[in-house]
Design a protein around this motif. Structure first.
Motif, PDB file in Angstrom:
ATOM      1  N   HIS A 126       0.909  -1.282  -0.045  1.00 49.26           N
ATOM      2  CA  HIS A 126       0.050  -0.198   0.097  1.00 49.26           C
ATOM      3  C   HIS A 126       0.974   1.227   0.084  1.00 49.26           C
ATOM      4  O   HIS A 126       0.446   2.218  -0.657  1.00 49.26           O
ATOM      5  CB  HIS A 126      -1.006  -0.063   1.196  1.00 49.26           C
ATOM      6  N   SER A 152      -7.267   1.169   6.077  1.00 50.78           N
ATOM      7  CA  SER A 152      -7.895   0.240   5.167  1.00 50.78           C
ATOM      8  C   SER A 152      -8.923  -0.574   6.074  1.00 50.78           C
ATOM      9  O   SER A 152      -8.975  -0.110   7.203  1.00 50.78           O
ATOM     10  CB  SER A 152      -6.905  -0.938   4.854  1.00 50.78           C
ATOM     11  N   GLY A 153      -9.437  -1.542   5.754  1.00 50.84           N
ATOM     12  CA  GLY A 153     -10.555  -2.055   6.511  1.00 50.84           C
ATOM     13  C   GLY A 153     -10.034  -2.993   7.330  1.00 50.84           C
ATOM     14  O   GLY A 153     -10.518  -3.548   8.268  1.00 50.84           O
ATOM     15  N   ALA A 154      -8.849  -3.087   7.498  1.00 51.37           N
ATOM     16  CA  ALA A 154      -7.984  -4.179   8.682  1.00 51.37           C
ATOM     17  C   ALA A 154      -6.827  -3.124   9.236  1.00 51.37           C
ATOM     18  O   ALA A 154      -6.456  -3.620  10.633  1.00 51.37           O
ATOM     19  CB  ALA A 154      -7.410  -5.106   8.082  1.00 51.37           C
ATOM     20  N   GLY A 179     -11.401   1.964   8.515  1.00 51.20           N
ATOM     21  CA  GLY A 179     -12.407   1.243   7.568  1.00 51.20           C
ATOM     22  C   GLY A 179     -13.278   0.482   8.078  1.00 51.20           C
ATOM     23  O   GLY A 179     -14.539   0.190   7.794  1.00 51.20           O
ATOM     24  N   ASP A 183     -17.383   0.541   8.146  1.00 47.07           N
ATOM     25  CA  ASP A 183     -18.135  -0.490   7.745  1.00 47.07           C
ATOM     26  C   ASP A 183     -19.138  -1.067   8.647  1.00 47.07           C
ATOM     27  O   ASP A 183     -20.254  -1.355   8.510  1.00 47.07           O
ATOM     28  CB  ASP A 183     -17.188  -1.778   7.359  1.00 47.07           C
ATOM     29  N   GLY A 196     -17.840   2.191   3.557  1.00 45.21           N
ATOM     30  CA  GLY A 196     -16.980   3.366   3.346  1.00 45.21           C
ATOM     31  C   GLY A 196     -17.541   4.228   2.214  1.00 45.21           C
ATOM     32  O   GLY A 196     -17.758   5.503   2.471  1.00 45.21           O
ATOM     33  N   PRO A 197     -17.548   3.602   1.058  1.00 42.28           N
ATOM     34  CA  PRO A 197     -17.757   4.625  -0.172  1.00 42.28           C
ATOM     35  C   PRO A 197     -19.244   5.152  -0.051  1.00 42.28           C
ATOM     36  O   PRO A 197     -19.459   6.150  -0.516  1.00 42.28           O
ATOM     37  CB  PRO A 197     -17.584   3.758  -1.401  1.00 42.28           C
ATOM     38  N   SER A 200     -19.278   7.879   2.379  1.00 38.72           N
ATOM     39  CA  SER A 200     -18.689   9.298   2.107  1.00 38.72           C
ATOM     40  C   SER A 200     -19.703   9.816   1.100  1.00 38.72           C
ATOM     41  O   SER A 200     -19.678  11.202   0.884  1.00 38.72           O
ATOM     42  CB  SER A 200     -17.201   9.036   1.610  1.00 38.72           C
ATOM     43  N   GLY A 285      -7.617   1.602   1.419  1.00 37.59           N
ATOM     44  CA  GLY A 285      -8.989   1.837   0.712  1.00 37.59           C
ATOM     45  C   GLY A 285      -9.528   2.941   1.362  1.00 37.59           C
ATOM     46  O   GLY A 285     -10.017   3.834   0.456  1.00 37.59           O
ATOM     47  N   VAL A 286      -9.384   3.422   2.636  1.00 35.39           N
ATOM     48  CA  VAL A 286      -9.801   4.612   3.147  1.00 35.39           C
ATOM     49  C   VAL A 286      -9.534   5.960   2.545  1.00 35.39           C
ATOM     50  O   VAL A 286     -10.022   6.670   2.599  1.00 35.39           O
ATOM     51  CB  VAL A 286      -9.822   4.463   4.712  1.00 35.39           C
ATOM     52  N   ASN A 289     -11.182   8.024   0.115  1.00 34.74           N
ATOM     53  CA  ASN A 289     -12.050   9.002   0.431  1.00 34.74           C
ATOM     54  C   ASN A 289     -11.624  10.668   0.207  1.00 34.74           C
ATOM     55  O   ASN A 289     -10.632  11.042   0.628  1.00 34.74           O
ATOM     56  CB  ASN A 289     -11.929   9.038   2.249  1.00 34.74           C
ATOM     57  N   THR A 318      -7.016   0.671  -3.444  1.00 30.14           N
ATOM     58  CA  THR A 318      -7.374  -0.605  -2.854  1.00 30.14           C
ATOM     59  C   THR A 318      -6.485  -1.687  -3.241  1.00 30.14           C
ATOM     60  O   THR A 318      -5.323  -1.328  -4.056  1.00 30.14           O
ATOM     61  CB  THR A 318      -8.823  -0.934  -3.287  1.00 30.14           C
ATOM     62  N   ASP A 319      -6.907  -2.907  -2.939  1.00 31.94           N
ATOM     63  CA  ASP A 319      -5.645  -3.973  -3.117  1.00 31.94           C
ATOM     64  C   ASP A 319      -5.369  -4.516  -4.615  1.00 31.94           C
ATOM     65  O   ASP A 319      -6.532  -4.405  -5.212  1.00 31.94           O
ATOM     66  CB  ASP A 319      -6.354  -5.427  -2.228  1.00 31.94           C
TER      67      ASP A 319
HETATM   68  O1  KG4 Z   1      -7.287  -1.298   1.571  1.00 30.01           O
HETATM   69  P1  KG4 Z   1      -8.695  -2.058   1.243  1.00 30.01           P
HETATM   70  O2  KG4 Z   1      -9.287  -2.272   0.044  1.00 30.01           O
HETATM   71  O3  KG4 Z   1      -8.599  -3.547   1.825  1.00 30.01           O
HETATM   72  C1  KG4 Z   1      -8.079  -3.941   2.965  1.00 30.01           C
HETATM   73  O4  KG4 Z   1      -6.865  -4.289   2.863  1.00 30.01           O
HETATM   74  O5  KG4 Z   1      -8.950  -3.787   4.002  1.00 30.01           O
HETATM   75  O6  KG4 Z   1      -9.764  -1.239   2.376  1.00 30.01           O
HETATM   76  C2  KG4 Z   1     -11.195  -1.342   2.232  1.00 30.01           C
HETATM   77  C3  KG4 Z   1     -11.556  -0.559   3.192  1.00 30.01           C
HETATM   78  C4  KG4 Z   1     -13.197  -0.589   3.422  1.00 30.01           C
HETATM   79  O7  KG4 Z   1     -13.180  -0.629   4.788  1.00 30.01           O
HETATM   80  C5  KG4 Z   1     -13.987   0.425   3.079  1.00 30.01           C
HETATM   81  O8  KG4 Z   1     -15.072   0.629   3.439  1.00 30.01           O
HETATM   82  C6  KG4 Z   1     -12.954   1.382   2.905  1.00 30.01           C
HETATM   83  O9  KG4 Z   1     -11.643   0.893   2.489  1.00 30.01           O
HETATM   84  N1  KG4 Z   1     -13.243   2.689   1.972  1.00 30.01           N
HETATM   85  C7  KG4 Z   1     -13.640   3.717   2.069  1.00 30.01           C
HETATM   86  C8  KG4 Z   1     -13.626   4.370   0.857  1.00 30.01           C
HETATM   87  N2  KG4 Z   1     -13.625   3.560   0.110  1.00 30.01           N
HETATM   88  C9  KG4 Z   1     -13.252   2.415   0.324  1.00 30.01           C
HETATM   89  N3  KG4 Z   1     -13.777   4.296   3.408  1.00 30.01           N
HETATM   90  C10 KG4 Z   1     -14.119   5.649   3.362  1.00 30.01           C
HETATM   91  N4  KG4 Z   1     -14.329   6.375   2.529  1.00 30.01           N
HETATM   92  C11 KG4 Z   1     -14.037   5.866   1.242  1.00 30.01           C
HETATM   93  N5  KG4 Z   1     -14.369   6.734  -0.023  1.00 30.01           N
END
Ligand code: KG4
Ligand code: ZN
Length: 349
Positions: A126, A152-154, A179, A183, A196-197, A200, A285-286, A289, A318-319
């Motif tokens: 990342h 991210s989500g984690a 994230g 979620d 998240g998306p 936002s 992923g976050v 935003n 994102t991944d």
């Molecule tokens: O990095 P990622 O694709 O996967 C992981 O490794 O976790 O991140 C996914 C996370 C999810 O929690 C999703 O809700 C969040 O990223 N996310 C966002 C947005 N786009 C994706 N959170 C806030 N605003 C966004 N626009």
């Protein structure tokens, strides 16, 4: 050097190809193919590891095949030598069943085609998404020391990069990742996963000051985060108002988003000042935003306009396999395929 990167840590099956000449410059992106099993997980409101792993197995070869066709005009059926110099693969952290698919595929390709293999920490991937050249106007003159905010989500982490590979973790979430907070709160609002998306999007029409949510640990002197209390506060608010109108829902989303963003920005700005960094890199992923990007950039430039603010385009936040190939290029930790194992618990050393 041209590298094929393979990423299967969670619900995305991805392969990307990059080419780089020296570690002073960004790499060029040749292809990046992503297949996601997200639509399955959206139905259950979260990722089911067994389903994610089964989907990885189904798509890993077609995804690699497509990345090689798009990036190099090569396909397996030609039976000619694989036209890349090395293979990079995510070894962790992530879901073990998913990770194993990418790791074992990469080892097999390395063995059959006699290519060097680079094991890559997904979190470094990342960070290194920032070192991919792309068409956006984002500043690519990355100078060290740099700070990376990974959300991210984690994970929610702040790390300092003194040089390539010299990475120091300075703080992270003590409970839920940012994230994950988006979620879980989205789930309380019956929004589809990942929320998240959607939050936002709804927040764009809302008032961020309509609801008073806590900013957990915003004044603590460390670089740690905590988002589980925010989830409880949102739960209590939603329980008080079970029949929110559309505009109240937008206000709630805007207020939650602002609470999360405020904490992320405050801690990042504190660290930028303390470590006198020259570049700020976003990852995870976050960081897709828009509000977070805009407010962080404004705050950074308020301190010093010379600090480079780097953020990958949304598809590289994102991944994806390209970021793994890129981390492989800059870190070049060549390892015998026999010595590479998936490690779901891998973190910053
Ligand atoms: O990095 P990622 O694709 O996967 C992981 O490794 O976790 O991140 C996914 C996370 C999810 O929690 C999703 O809700 C969040 O990223 N996310 C966002 C947005 N786009 C994706 N959170 C806030 N605003 C966004 N626009
Ligand atoms: Zn990730």
């Amino acid at each position: 050097m041209t590298i094929l990167g393979i990423e299967t840590s969670c619900d995305e099956t991805s392969a990307g190809i990059i080419t780089g000449t020296n570690t002073k410059n960004p790499v060029q992106l040749l292809s990046n193919v992503v297949s996601s099993s997200l639509s399955f997980h959206a139905k259950t409101g979260g990722i089911i590891p067994e389903i994610a792993a089964r989907e990885q197995i189904k798509y890993i070869i077609p995804v690699i095949d497509e990345a090689l066709k798009k990036g190099m005009g090569w396909d397996f059926s030609k039976k000619t030598p694989l036209p890349i110099d090395a293979i990079a693969v995510t070894i962790g952290p992530g879901l073990i069943g998913s990770l194993l698919v990418g790791v074992e595929t990469a080892k097999t390709l390395s063995f059959i085609y006699n290519k060097p293999l680079f094991p890559v920490n997904h979190l470094f991937g990342h960070i290194y998404a920032n070192f991919i050249n792309n068409d956006s106007s984002i500043n690519k003159d990355i100078k060290f020391p740099a700070i990376a905010l990974l959300v991210s989500g984690a994970h929610t982490d702040l790390v300092i990069l003194e040089s390539h590979g010299k990475i120091k973790w300075i703080g992270g979430s003590r409970d839920d990742a940012a994230g994950e907070a988006f979620d879980k709160i989205g789930r309380l609002l019956h929004l589809p996963y990942p929320a998240g998306p959607r939050i936002s999007e709804l927040a764009k029409k809302g008032n961020p000051n309509a609801y008073k949510f806590p900013r957990p640990m915003i004044s603590s002197k460390d670089y740690d985060f905590s988002f589980s209390g925010l989830k409880t506060a949102a739960f209590n608010e939603i329980k008080k108002h079970p029949h929110l109108t559309d505009s109240e829902k937008s206000d709630l989303c805007a207020s939650i988003q602002q609470a999360i963003i405020d904490v992320l920005i405050k801690k990042t700005i504190n660290a930028i000042t303390e470590y006198k960094v020259k570049s700020v890199l976003l990852g995870g992923g976050v960081t897709a935003n828009q509000k977070l990007r805009e407010e962080l950039q404004t705050n950074i430039h308020r301190i010093n306009k010379d600090i480079a603010f780097c953020v990958p385009p949304p598809n590289l936040c994102t991944d994806n396999g390209a970021m793994i190939a890129t981390a492989g290029f800059y870190l070049q930790k060549q390892t015998d395929w026999q010595d590479i194992t998936a490690n779901p618990e891998l973190y910053f050393d």
